[in-house]
Write a protein that holds these residues in place. Structure first.
Motif, PDB file in Angstrom:
ATOM      1  N   LYS A   1       2.072  11.280  88.187  1.00  0.00           N
ATOM      2  CA  LYS A   1       2.723  11.847  86.980  1.00  0.00           C
ATOM      3  C   LYS A   1       1.848  13.103  86.565  1.00  0.00           C
ATOM      4  O   LYS A   1       0.700  13.383  86.986  1.00  0.00           O
ATOM      5  N   PRO A   2       2.666  13.950  85.978  1.00  0.00           N
ATOM      6  CA  PRO A   2       1.805  15.305  85.581  1.00  0.00           C
ATOM      7  C   PRO A   2       0.572  14.901  84.529  1.00  0.00           C
ATOM      8  O   PRO A   2       1.181  14.609  83.246  1.00  0.00           O
ATOM      9  N   GLY A   3      -0.573  15.058  84.695  1.00  0.00           N
ATOM     10  CA  GLY A   3      -1.469  14.721  83.972  1.00  0.00           C
ATOM     11  C   GLY A   3      -1.754  15.607  82.777  1.00  0.00           C
ATOM     12  O   GLY A   3      -2.230  15.268  81.729  1.00  0.00           O
ATOM     13  N   TRP A   4      -0.857  16.839  82.853  1.00  0.00           N
ATOM     14  CA  TRP A   4      -1.102  17.688  81.680  1.00  0.00           C
ATOM     15  C   TRP A   4      -0.123  17.568  80.642  1.00  0.00           C
ATOM     16  O   TRP A   4       0.028  18.085  79.561  1.00  0.00           O
ATOM     17  N   VAL A   5       0.956  16.426  80.777  1.00  0.00           N
ATOM     18  CA  VAL A   5       2.155  16.207  79.900  1.00  0.00           C
ATOM     19  C   VAL A   5       1.561  15.050  79.181  1.00  0.00           C
ATOM     20  O   VAL A   5       1.398  13.937  79.614  1.00  0.00           O
ATOM     21  N   ALA A   6       1.854  15.069  77.713  1.00  0.00           N
ATOM     22  CA  ALA A   6       1.718  13.945  76.987  1.00  0.00           C
ATOM     23  C   ALA A   6       2.891  12.996  77.206  1.00  0.00           C
ATOM     24  O   ALA A   6       3.980  13.472  77.338  1.00  0.00           O
ATOM     25  N   GLU A   7       2.510  11.711  77.204  1.00  0.00           N
ATOM     26  CA  GLU A   7       3.514  10.436  77.504  1.00  0.00           C
ATOM     27  C   GLU A   7       4.264  10.356  76.504  1.00  0.00           C
ATOM     28  O   GLU A   7       5.497   9.895  76.849  1.00  0.00           O
ATOM     29  N   ASP A   8       3.976  10.700  75.331  1.00  0.00           N
ATOM     30  CA  ASP A   8       5.104  10.358  74.325  1.00  0.00           C
ATOM     31  C   ASP A   8       6.046  11.466  74.026  1.00  0.00           C
ATOM     32  O   ASP A   8       6.890  11.338  72.954  1.00  0.00           O
ATOM     33  N   LEU A   9       6.184  12.539  74.869  1.00  0.00           N
ATOM     34  CA  LEU A   9       7.109  13.725  74.569  1.00  0.00           C
ATOM     35  C   LEU A   9       8.532  13.061  75.080  1.00  0.00           C
ATOM     36  O   LEU A   9       8.726  12.115  75.871  1.00  0.00           O
ATOM     37  N   GLY A  10       9.505  13.751  74.535  1.00  0.00           N
ATOM     38  CA  GLY A  10      10.927  13.089  75.093  1.00  0.00           C
ATOM     39  C   GLY A  10      11.042  13.940  76.683  1.00  0.00           C
ATOM     40  O   GLY A  10      10.400  14.707  77.033  1.00  0.00           O
ATOM     41  N   ARG A  11      12.205  13.569  77.000  1.00  0.00           N
ATOM     42  CA  ARG A  11      12.614  13.897  78.383  1.00  0.00           C
ATOM     43  C   ARG A  11      12.640  15.409  78.463  1.00  0.00           C
ATOM     44  O   ARG A  11      11.962  15.860  79.518  1.00  0.00           O
TER      45      ARG A  11
ATOM     46  N   MET B   1      -2.021  17.448  93.504  1.00  0.00           N
ATOM     47  CA  MET B   1      -1.721  18.536  94.539  1.00  0.00           C
ATOM     48  C   MET B   1      -1.675  19.856  93.879  1.00  0.00           C
ATOM     49  O   MET B   1      -2.093  20.910  94.313  1.00  0.00           O
ATOM     50  N   TYR B   2      -0.595  19.767  93.126  1.00  0.00           N
ATOM     51  CA  TYR B   2      -0.011  21.254  92.204  1.00  0.00           C
ATOM     52  C   TYR B   2      -1.376  21.518  91.463  1.00  0.00           C
ATOM     53  O   TYR B   2      -1.582  22.834  91.483  1.00  0.00           O
ATOM     54  N   GLU B   3      -1.952  20.637  90.839  1.00  0.00           N
ATOM     55  CA  GLU B   3      -3.301  20.875  90.091  1.00  0.00           C
ATOM     56  C   GLU B   3      -4.253  21.503  90.855  1.00  0.00           C
ATOM     57  O   GLU B   3      -4.928  22.620  90.726  1.00  0.00           O
ATOM     58  N   GLU B   4      -4.566  20.778  91.920  1.00  0.00           N
ATOM     59  CA  GLU B   4      -5.362  21.415  92.994  1.00  0.00           C
ATOM     60  C   GLU B   4      -5.138  22.689  93.534  1.00  0.00           C
ATOM     61  O   GLU B   4      -6.154  23.542  93.653  1.00  0.00           O
ATOM     62  N   LEU B   5      -3.910  22.903  93.884  1.00  0.00           N
ATOM     63  CA  LEU B   5      -3.593  24.242  94.342  1.00  0.00           C
ATOM     64  C   LEU B   5      -3.797  25.458  93.283  1.00  0.00           C
ATOM     65  O   LEU B   5      -4.115  26.468  93.690  1.00  0.00           O
ATOM     66  N   ILE B   6      -3.292  25.002  92.121  1.00  0.00           N
ATOM     67  CA  ILE B   6      -3.670  26.031  91.019  1.00  0.00           C
ATOM     68  C   ILE B   6      -5.184  26.407  90.916  1.00  0.00           C
ATOM     69  O   ILE B   6      -5.475  27.568  90.759  1.00  0.00           O
ATOM     70  N   ALA B   7      -6.128  25.417  90.942  1.00  0.00           N
ATOM     71  CA  ALA B   7      -7.307  25.561  90.684  1.00  0.00           C
ATOM     72  C   ALA B   7      -7.924  26.241  91.784  1.00  0.00           C
ATOM     73  O   ALA B   7      -8.816  27.114  91.737  1.00  0.00           O
ATOM     74  N   GLN B   8      -7.508  26.146  93.270  1.00  0.00           N
ATOM     75  CA  GLN B   8      -7.884  26.903  94.279  1.00  0.00           C
ATOM     76  C   GLN B   8      -7.633  28.323  94.130  1.00  0.00           C
ATOM     77  O   GLN B   8      -8.248  29.222  94.350  1.00  0.00           O
ATOM     78  N   PHE B   9      -6.365  28.583  93.814  1.00  0.00           N
ATOM     79  CA  PHE B   9      -5.927  30.113  93.587  1.00  0.00           C
ATOM     80  C   PHE B   9      -6.689  30.580  92.609  1.00  0.00           C
ATOM     81  O   PHE B   9      -7.074  31.841  92.618  1.00  0.00           O
ATOM     82  N   GLU B  10      -6.882  29.935  91.273  1.00  0.00           N
ATOM     83  CA  GLU B  10      -7.777  30.515  90.108  1.00  0.00           C
ATOM     84  C   GLU B  10      -9.140  30.895  90.927  1.00  0.00           C
ATOM     85  O   GLU B  10      -9.872  31.747  90.374  1.00  0.00           O
ATOM     86  N   ARG B  11      -9.863  29.973  91.568  1.00  0.00           N
ATOM     87  CA  ARG B  11     -11.122  30.291  92.283  1.00  0.00           C
ATOM     88  C   ARG B  11     -11.114  31.363  93.037  1.00  0.00           C
ATOM     89  O   ARG B  11     -12.139  32.239  93.156  1.00  0.00           O
ATOM     90  N   ILE B  12     -10.121  31.189  94.165  1.00  0.00           N
ATOM     91  CA  ILE B  12     -10.117  32.528  95.260  1.00  0.00           C
ATOM     92  C   ILE B  12     -10.170  33.833  94.420  1.00  0.00           C
ATOM     93  O   ILE B  12     -10.652  34.741  94.857  1.00  0.00           O
ATOM     94  N   ARG B  13      -9.173  33.965  93.244  1.00  0.00           N
ATOM     95  CA  ARG B  13      -9.114  35.156  92.796  1.00  0.00           C
ATOM     96  C   ARG B  13     -10.198  36.067  92.601  1.00  0.00           C
ATOM     97  O   ARG B  13     -10.290  37.375  92.802  1.00  0.00           O
ATOM     98  N   PHE B  14     -11.539  35.474  92.085  1.00  0.00           N
ATOM     99  CA  PHE B  14     -12.653  36.056  91.836  1.00  0.00           C
ATOM    100  C   PHE B  14     -13.759  36.149  92.953  1.00  0.00           C
ATOM    101  O   PHE B  14     -14.830  36.200  92.701  1.00  0.00           O
ATOM    102  N   ASP B  15     -13.161  35.689  94.240  1.00  0.00           N
ATOM    103  CA  ASP B  15     -14.199  35.302  95.249  1.00  0.00           C
ATOM    104  C   ASP B  15     -14.185  36.569  96.035  1.00  0.00           C
ATOM    105  O   ASP B  15     -13.151  36.594  97.078  1.00  0.00           O
TER     106      ASP B  15
END
Length: 267
Positions: free
Chosen positions: A71-81, A31-45
């Motif tokens: 899980k946050p899909g933009w974060v690599a799984e092998d990173l430390g906490r 949902m966070y990702e979708e909200l970001i995508a929507q705001f970025e779309r709306i900006r130039f509409d």
């Protein structure tokens, strides 16, 4: 059905509705990702003049879903906490920046609980209408801190430093009536009137030219931290020069004289 519903309740208004009512619209990483995508779309509409952010069911947003948030899909799984947390928070922190950066004003219509991320969304909006059922809860303390997503910056500017300190440090809830009284919300309305009052406010904004609205919003937020009155006036003057050179501003003036609704073309 999407967890963020999108519709156009009236011409010129894009409404984003957090849509997990069974979970009080608590946020997942998707949902966070979708909200970001929507705001970025709306900006130039340019067909969108006002954005409404609200929630479905009996709550606005209960914060992050600790049980089914994914899980946050933009974060690599092998990173430390620490590295994972840093990357996660950096992405979430984009949301209030996007909200304040949109040229379109955002009306946050708060129905029921606004906790954690939901509280931050309300603070990042330009105008907040609170239903009588609204309750603002600093659930960030449940994660070990009393702030996130710009909360410590936005709340003092909305309600004043000492009141913000008391609210942040105790973590107590702020109900709709108090939210109106201290400036956290523009006003409280009955739950049954929230949608109508939100759209009424949107219509009152949209009689002004979109470029004038955008420049006013930008100037207002930037001048909150202006170094001097002279700097603030200079920024205003640059906005005035830009706006008054457009056909839409001329149409606004003409419509006012002719006592009719303006027709804007984005020119």
């Amino acid at each position: 059905m999407s967890d963020i519903a999108i519709d156009t309740p009236i011409d010129g208004v894009c409404r984003l509705t957090l849509n997990r009512p069974d979970a009080l619209n608590s946020m997942t990483f998707a949902m966070y990702e979708e909200l970001i995508a929507q705001f970025e779309r709306i900006r130039f509409d340019h067909s969108i003049q006002v954005v409404v952010l609200t929630g479905s069911g009996r709550g606005f947003c209960a914060g992050h879903d600790l049980r089914a948030g994914g899980k946050p899909g933009w974060v690599a799984e092998d990173l430390g906490r620490a590295q994972r947390n840093r990357a996660t928070l950096a992405r979430l922190g984009q949301i209030p920046l996007l909200m304040r950066g949109l040229p379109q004003p955002i009306i946050v219509a708060v129905n029921g609980v606004a906790a954690g991320a939901g509280y931050a969304f309300a603070l990042a909006g330009d105008l907040v209408l609170a239903a009588r059922s609204a309750k603002f809860v600093n659930a960030f303390h449940n994660a070990g801190t009393g702030h996130e997503m710009g909360f410590s910056y936005l709340l003092p500017r909305a309600v004043g430093t000492q009141r913000a300190a008391e609210i942040m440090l105790t973590g107590r809830a702020v109900h709709a009536e108090e939210a109106e009284r201290i400036g956290l919300a523009l006003r409280m309305v009955e739950d049954t009137d929230l949608e109508a009052e939100t759209l009424k406010l949107a219509e009152a904004i949209m009689v002004n030219s979109p470029i004038g609205i955008a420049i006013t919003k930008q100037t207002m937020h930037m001048n909150a931290d202006a170094g001097s009155l002279a700097n603030a006036i200079e920024l205003e003057n640059r906005g005035i020069f830009t706006s008054t050179s457009t056909e839409d501003t001329a149409e606004k003036r003409k419509a006012f004289i002719e006592k009719r609704k303006p027709v804007f073309t984005g020119r």
